[in-house]
Enzyme design. Structure first.
Site, PDB file in Angstrom:
ATOM      1  N   PHE A 132      47.800  67.853  37.171  1.00  0.00           N
ATOM      2  CA  PHE A 132      46.965  67.329  38.262  1.00  0.00           C
ATOM      3  C   PHE A 132      46.882  68.346  39.390  1.00  0.00           C
ATOM      4  CE2 PHE A 132      48.784  63.552  36.282  1.00  0.00           C
ATOM      5  CZ  PHE A 132      47.730  62.655  36.256  1.00  0.00           C
ATOM      6  N   ASP A 133      45.708  68.490  39.957  1.00  0.00           N
ATOM      7  CA  ASP A 133      45.582  69.145  41.255  1.00  0.00           C
ATOM      8  C   ASP A 133      46.141  68.142  42.270  1.00  0.00           C
ATOM      9  OD1 ASP A 133      44.633  70.740  43.404  1.00  0.00           O
ATOM     10  OD2 ASP A 133      42.882  69.444  43.563  1.00  0.00           O
ATOM     11  N   LYS A 134      46.617  68.621  43.409  1.00  0.00           N
ATOM     12  CA  LYS A 134      47.180  67.677  44.382  1.00  0.00           C
ATOM     13  C   LYS A 134      46.123  67.144  45.352  1.00  0.00           C
ATOM     14  CE  LYS A 134      49.332  68.899  48.217  1.00  0.00           C
ATOM     15  NZ  LYS A 134      48.775  68.120  49.352  1.00  0.00           N
ATOM     16  N   VAL A 180      43.326  67.512  35.576  1.00  0.00           N
ATOM     17  CA  VAL A 180      42.552  66.615  36.445  1.00  0.00           C
ATOM     18  C   VAL A 180      42.426  67.252  37.822  1.00  0.00           C
ATOM     19  CG1 VAL A 180      42.360  64.276  37.384  1.00  0.00           C
ATOM     20  CG2 VAL A 180      43.541  64.635  35.216  1.00  0.00           C
TER      21      VAL A 180
END
Length: 658
Positions: free
Chosen positions: A346-348, A548
């Site tokens: 995941f990107d944050k 994501v």
């Protein structure tokens, strides 16, 4: 049967007959077949009556199949439709009219159901094209002019009346309303929208706050609004979606490609075997008619109709179901790949978090009254244009019911340290430890230890000093999405083993967020190229990985991943182009649904292949050995074709992990 690419002439032909004609013809074939069966028992001496019914059953059951077969033969291809017509003619030749009629009825029913499934799937997506109104009300001076949406220009102002569809992608410049965005994003609740303050220095469409954006095809609420057009009709989010959905079909899944290869060599082999079986009477003790009967029975049993439609019907049903929830899945390959993912990166910012700083701690020190402390901070921060200052001022007003009074003045920003200002003629400083030290203000050890504790947990911390004395601490943080924790919990429950955050933020920030929401691990201080390296490493260790993100900042890493998932893709051209899966709304909670759906699709594809190949594997040897008659072969074989289509249609009502 295969995915039938109808020509324009065929489309017109079907349109002339009516869209459900194929299904009606199939039902008519079944009715004449049933009538023929009944009359053959009731009127044993007048066989021609039953035969007439069977001939009608042949006509209605074979009409569309013959058209398909003719088209393929004219292009030099022999496929399953041809095998079925040959089997039906053969059955009639040997006097098995009832069995031939049964074959054509069940085959045409499978055909009709397949097209029904495909059309239902396509229509549930292509219904998007009906979302756009055909006419827009363009404001010219004090006049409202009805204009076709194709004639709209960028910069036009359109007026959207209450409870009508929005005619173009743009930004709201007048009025506030609640807009139903379900057709585009799948959101169940209407979204509150407000007018943008000014059109000066307007960022590109992707970066305008979504609360000011209106999408083509969404439905206005009870208030009149005016929208400044930012995209031409052919570039609107709806238009791009329709274009991509039409391209979805061309992206076949691995299983589809495999079954196509299988059919390519399998059909000629069946034809050779059937021709050879016609001459079995030369070797074994039976007459020509018996050999022909056996050959035709094998022809029926060996045709892989169910196999041909097992994958496309499931893929299209899965993609259609996702579209109903505001999720665009680009093709069968993505649908199958997503189902086998056990690791997600995941990107944050903006994916697992809100993407904007929030006030997280207010600590008044030295018995300073909290409300007075907050008022000082509000007055000073309200004068600053810094994003953190704006976030702090906004949250103090919202969370503590305080209002700006304009008491502070003479604000000065000190690069990399903070700000100073005058408050009731006293000097106020808000900033980091370095600012306090440079101004000669003593910061006690108890204060620095509290600061360190907050910094370790990923907060951005500021000290507040008044009259050369530290009076409090405030902290801000990009907070996790409210739904992030529950979403990750559901992902874990459905078998996602590793969930990793990749962020450019400090490692402490990453670790703090990871701990709060239940991630497996977090990797911080990553530049875009570092994210690419991280994905490469994950691919090497875990085989397949989903990434994501928002589809813009993380484009290189997302392109490298097995499946890329873009958040909040509505309005984002880059996200729609680059991502394999586009979540049209900004809702991460749709992720477990999509993964669950792809797994269900994969499972149904496997079930369909097992059913279709299983029936062929049993029927072929049984019919070659002459252990069954054509009627039983037809029933089992065509029954499997109907079964796989009905099995695939189950995906249209998939609801798990919603």
């Amino acid at each position: 049967m295969e995915e039938h690419k109808h020509t324009k002439a065929e489309h017109n032909h079907n349109h002339f007959l009516g869209k459900n004609t194929e299904l009606y013809f199939s039902i008519a074939s079944g009715l004449f077949l049933g009538l023929g069966f009944a009359l053959s028992y009731l009127l044993t001496k007048t066989e021609w009556v039953a035969l007439t019914c069977y001939i009608f059953a042949y006509f209605f059951g074979g009409y569309f199949i013959t058209i398909e077969a003719y088209k393929k033969i004219s292009k030099g291809g022999f496929d399953i439709d041809f095998l079925m017509i040959a089997a039906a003619i053969g059955a009639a030749y040997i006097g098995s009219w009832a069995e031939g009629a049964l074959l054509l009825f069940l085959f045409s029913l499978g055909h009709a159901l397949e097209h029904y499934a495909m059309n239902k799937a396509k229509k549930s997506i292509e219904a998007l094209s009906d979302l756009s109104p055909k006419i827009a009300l363009v404001k010219k001076g004090n006049q409202l002019i009805e204009t076709p949406i194709e004639s709209l220009q960028i910069g036009d102002t359109i007026v959207i009346k209450p409870n009508t569809k929005i005619a173009a992608d743009g930004v709201i410049i007048t009025g506030n309303s609640s807009i139903n965005q379900a057709p585009i994003t799948g959101e169940s609740m209407p979204v509150d929208k407000t007018a943008i303050a000014s059109l000066d220095k307007l960022p590109d469409f992707k970066h305008i706050d979504k609360k000011h954006i209106a999408f083509t095809g969404t439905i206005n609420g009870d208030s009149t609004i005016e929208v400044h057009v930012l995209k031409l009709s052919q570039d609107s989010t709806v238009a791009r979606l329709i274009k991509m959905v039409s391209e979805v079909e061309t992206q076949k899944s691995p299983t589809q490609r495999l079954t196509k290869k299988f059919e390519k060599w399998y059909v000629p082999i069946v034809l050779i075997v059937v021709i050879l079986l016609c001459f079995a009477y030369l070797i074994i003790d039976e007459n020509f008619n018996e050999s022909l009967y056996r050959a035709i029975t094998v022809l029926v049993a060996a045709s892989p109709c169910a196999l041909a439609i097992s994958t496309p019907s499931a893929v299209l049903s899965g993609i259609a179901r996702a579209a109903q929830k505001g999720v665009l899945i680009k093709g069968g390959k993505t649908l199958e790949d997503l189902g086998s993912i056990t690791t997600i990166a995941f990107d944050k910012t903006g994916t697992l978090t809100e993407g904007k700083p929030k006030l997280t701690n207010v600590i008044a020190l030295n018995n300073f009254e909290e409300n007075e402390f907050l008022q000082i901070v509000l007055e000073v921060e309200s004068l600053s244009n810094h994003p953190l200052a704006k976030a702090i001022a906004k949250d103090i007003k919202k969370l503590h019911n305080l209002s700006f009074k304009g008491i502070a003045k003479n604000i000065e920003a000190i690069q990399g340290k903070g700000i100073t200002a005058a408050y009731n003629n006293a000097k106020v400083l808000i900033g980091n430890l370095k600012l306090m030290q440079d101004e000669g203000i003593t910061v006690k050890d108890t204060v620095t230890s509290r600061m360190d504790s907050l910094l370790q947990n990923g907060h951005t911390v500021m000290l507040v000093a008044l009259k050369n004395e530290v009076i409090g601490i405030i902290s801000v943080m990009d907070t996790p999405r409210q739904t992030a924790k529950s979403t990750l919990k559901r992902l874990k429950a459905i078998g996602i083993k590793r969930m990793i955050m990749l962020t450019g933020d400090h490692q402490n920030v990453g670790d703090a967020i990871a701990k709060q929401i239940g991630l497996t691990e977090a990797k911080g201080n990553l530049l875009p190229e570092d994210k690419v390296t991280a994905i490469k490493n994950l691919l090497a260790t875990d085989g397949k990985i989903a990434m994501v993100g928002d589809g813009v900042n993380d484009a290189p890493a997302m392109a490298l991943s097995t499946v890329s998932v873009a958040m909040g893709a509505a309005g984002s051209d880059v996200a729609l182009e680059t991502a394999d899966v586009a979540l049209m709304s900004d809702k991460i909670e749709n992720l477990p649904f999509v993964i669950g759906l792809s797994r269900a699709s994969k499972r149904i594809i496997k079930e369909n292949i097992f059913i279709s190949l299983g029936v062929v594997a049993i029927l072929v040897p049984v019919t070659i050995l002459g252990l069954t008659n054509i009627g039983v072969a037809v029933l089992f074989h065509e029954g499997s074709t109907v079964a796989v289509v009905l099995n695939a249609l189950r995906l249209l009502v998939y609801k798990k992990h919603l």
